[in-house]
Design an enzyme around this catalytic site. Structure first.
Site, PDB file in Angstrom:
ATOM      1  N   HIS A  27      24.736  15.467 -38.135  1.00 46.49           N
ATOM      2  CA  HIS A  27      24.049  14.479 -38.979  1.00 46.49           C
ATOM      3  C   HIS A  27      23.040  15.171 -39.897  1.00 46.49           C
ATOM      4  O   HIS A  27      23.010  14.914 -41.107  1.00 46.49           O
ATOM      5  CB  HIS A  27      23.340  13.447 -38.101  1.00 46.49           C
ATOM      6  CG  HIS A  27      22.346  12.612 -38.828  1.00 46.49           C
ATOM      7  ND1 HIS A  27      22.654  11.389 -39.392  1.00 46.49           N
ATOM      8  CD2 HIS A  27      21.026  12.819 -39.112  1.00 46.49           C
ATOM      9  CE1 HIS A  27      21.585  10.891 -39.989  1.00 46.49           C
ATOM     10  NE2 HIS A  27      20.579  11.737 -39.827  1.00 46.49           N
ATOM     11  N   GLU A  28      22.222  16.061 -39.329  1.00 48.49           N
ATOM     12  CA  GLU A  28      21.215  16.754 -40.133  1.00 48.49           C
ATOM     13  C   GLU A  28      21.856  17.619 -41.219  1.00 48.49           C
ATOM     14  O   GLU A  28      21.401  17.647 -42.364  1.00 48.49           O
ATOM     15  CB  GLU A  28      20.332  17.626 -39.230  1.00 48.49           C
ATOM     16  CG  GLU A  28      19.466  16.854 -38.240  1.00 48.49           C
ATOM     17  CD  GLU A  28      18.486  15.920 -38.938  1.00 48.49           C
ATOM     18  OE1 GLU A  28      18.030  16.248 -40.052  1.00 48.49           O
ATOM     19  OE2 GLU A  28      18.193  14.847 -38.380  1.00 48.49           O
TER      20      GLU A  28
ATOM     21  N   HIS B 140      22.931  15.857 -44.365  1.00 42.25           N
ATOM     22  CA  HIS B 140      21.940  15.709 -45.436  1.00 42.25           C
ATOM     23  C   HIS B 140      22.037  16.866 -46.427  1.00 42.25           C
ATOM     24  O   HIS B 140      21.930  16.675 -47.639  1.00 42.25           O
ATOM     25  CB  HIS B 140      20.533  15.641 -44.840  1.00 42.25           C
ATOM     26  CG  HIS B 140      20.220  14.352 -44.156  1.00 42.25           C
ATOM     27  ND1 HIS B 140      20.327  13.137 -44.778  1.00 42.25           N
ATOM     28  CD2 HIS B 140      19.785  14.090 -42.884  1.00 42.25           C
ATOM     29  CE1 HIS B 140      19.975  12.172 -43.932  1.00 42.25           C
ATOM     30  NE2 HIS B 140      19.657  12.727 -42.784  1.00 42.25           N
TER      31      HIS B 140
ATOM     32  N   GLU C  57      20.641   8.077 -44.694  1.00 39.65           N
ATOM     33  CA  GLU C  57      20.853   8.184 -43.245  1.00 39.65           C
ATOM     34  C   GLU C  57      22.234   7.664 -42.862  1.00 39.65           C
ATOM     35  O   GLU C  57      22.927   8.270 -42.035  1.00 39.65           O
ATOM     36  CB  GLU C  57      19.768   7.405 -42.498  1.00 39.65           C
ATOM     37  CG  GLU C  57      18.380   7.999 -42.606  1.00 39.65           C
ATOM     38  CD  GLU C  57      18.306   9.403 -42.067  1.00 39.65           C
ATOM     39  OE1 GLU C  57      18.936   9.673 -41.020  1.00 39.65           O
ATOM     40  OE2 GLU C  57      17.635  10.242 -42.692  1.00 39.65           O
TER      41      GLU C  57
END
Length: 503
Positions: free
Chosen positions: A358-359, A362, A437
């Site tokens: 997920h990070e 970004h 997000e």
């Protein structure tokens, strides 16, 4: 530009808007508080996500934080109003001048501005200390998050104040000089200066500033490190260093992030995020010791229970209660497996990989760059408008100033005149960040980590006691991260089987 306005009308407009903003924020907080007050059972949609005991703890924590937040906001609002109405800013500016004179220092505007800034920062630190102490040693302590001692807290506070001072004073002095010496196009130079400063601080923060407060150690060689490096390599993320930060000495809240520019990226994991992490790669040894200790304890408990039953059988007056005693002993034995089921805090290696996917999403989707561009475009426009307004004497007079100090102009225009714009901008940025997000979650799903990310989100929600029921309006205005249930729904179930195979 302000010919049709009087000093009192400008001041009153600012004061009215400050109170309108306060009432709006209080209304939103009360809406969210009401949701928490009436939600005493786990909603049906969350039954598969959270148990009743965890829900009750999260609800209690949320209500306590809500009470604290409302009290703090009321105090802050009254304090800010009194400072404005009683002429706190002009008084402090004059105090800075008299202090410099008393110390035999020059009364130039830049030096006076630095004294003004130092005293105001000192005042904010001192008046905020009781609130910080209560938040840390009462609120966080009550719910099991605080790990600090009183000595550590004060040492930390002093370091924060010193670091802020070291950074703020030279940056402020340089900015004032650029505005004064930059001519008609000073706003371009001021913007470029703030851009460079922000990039430098982001670059040096984790390497030189953050280690002043927390201990950073390289993630030991092993399965987790290898898998993180493989994940980074699979999307060509230029990972250079991989750290674990010892956040557990401060709080049991968990987090993960990456930083760095171009091909010099670092990933930082909080030790509270990792289920079995211990420094110096001693995790496996400690796990063995814990298992041995648990085994001996269980044997001891079983022996003690047997002894108690035998002793009860030997007592004539308790023969009639033999069946009841044995039933009680069986209950003790049944409770032990239940204790075993209680999981440790943090995430498994598979779940940590899902969180990092997920990070890294970004980064892959250029969210950091997009946010940087948006913030810098906004800052450039704000400096351009500031250049038009800073020469308006009526703005300074409205706040009790007879001169036009540059620092005071920055405070009046950026903090008060831009206040309505800042509120709208804050809402827009929150909305954009929330969409980012969702996109990062979708990226993790494309990496076949949807079920593992859902599992990690649920665990982190439980570990941090995040209350999962939210008011839609409060959430829309304040939540840069979507509520848990919204994220779980968006992740869906399409990749669950593939995730399980991979894990």
């Amino acid at each position: 530009m302000f010919e049709s306005f009087s000093e009192s009308s400008i001041f009153n407009s600012v004061l009215i808007f400050v109170w309108i903003t306060f009432m709006w924020e209080s209304y939103l907080s009360l809406r969210q508080r009401r949701i928490a007050q009436v939600s005493k059972e786990v909603p049906l949609a969350l039954k598969h996500v959270i148990d009743q005991e965890t829900f009750d703890k999260a609800r209690s924590y949320h209500l306590d934080k809500s009470t604290y937040g409302l009290c703090h906001s009321v105090y802050s609002q009254i304090e800010a109003t009194l400072i404005l109405v009683l002429g706190g800013y002009p008084w402090l500016w004059a105090f800075a001048a008299s202090t410099n004179s008393y110390l035999g220092l020059s009364n130039g505007e830049i030096l006076q501005s630095l004294t003004f800034l130092f005293v105001s920062m000192l005042y904010s630190t001192v008046t905020g200390l009781p609130w910080s102490l209560y938040s840390t040693f009462v609120l966080e302590e009550k719910h099991g998050f605080n790990k600090q001692t009183l000595g550590f807290f004060f040492k930390d506070t002093l370091k924060h104040f010193a670091v802020t001072l070291v950074l703020a004073l030279p940056i402020t002095a340089t900015l004032i000089y650029i505005i004064q010496a930059g001519g008609d196009f000073f706003f371009i130079y001021a913007w470029l200066f703030t851009l460079v400063v922000s990039l430098v601080i982001v670059t040096i923060y984790a390497d030189y500033i953050a280690p002043l407060f927390d201990k950073f150690t390289p993630l030991p060689d092993g399965e987790l490190r290898s898998r993180i490096e493989e994940l980074a390599s699979s999307i060509k993320f230029p990972l250079k260093k991989l750290f674990v930060v010892e956040g557990s000495k401060r709080s049991s809240h968990s987090n993960a992030y990456f930083y760095g520019f171009f091909k010099n990226k670092r990933i930082v994991l909080f030790d509270t995020l990792l289920e079995d992490f211990s420094p110096d790669n001693k995790g496996s040894e400690e796990q063995t010791d814990k298992k041995e200790e648990t085994g001996s304890t269980e044997t001891h408990n079983s022996d003690e229970t047997a002894k108690q039953v035998d002793q009860m059988d030997e007592k004539p007056e308790e023969v009639e209660n033999e069946d009841a005693d044995r039933a009680e002993a069986e209950e003790v034995k049944k409770e032990e497996p239940e204790k075993k089921k209680k999981r440790k805090k943090g995430c498994t290696n598979d779940e940590v990989l899902a969180v990092l996917s997920h990070e890294l999403g970004h980064w892959y989707l250029n969210h950091v760059l997009k946010q940087l561009v948006l913030s810098q475009v906004n800052l450039f426009l704000c400096f351009m408008v500031f250049a038009l307004l800073m020469k308006e004497q009526i703005l300074y007079s409205a706040f009790g100033f007879h001169t036009q100090p540059t620092l005071i102009g920055l405070i009046i225009i950026f903090q008060f005149i831009f206040a309505p714009y800042n509120e709208v901008l804050s809402f827009v940025i929150t909305y954009i960040t929330r969409q980012f997000e969702f996109q990062a979650d979708a990226f993790a799903r494309s990496m076949k980590h949807s079920s593992l990310l859902k599992s990690a989100l649920i665990k982190l929600n439980e570990d941090n006691l995040s209350f999962p029921v939210t008011d839609w309006l409060y959430s829309a205005w304040h939540f840069s991260h979507p509520p848990l249930l919204d994220r779980l729904r968006a992740l869906g179930e399409g990749d669950d089987n593939e995730d399980k195979k991979q894990s």
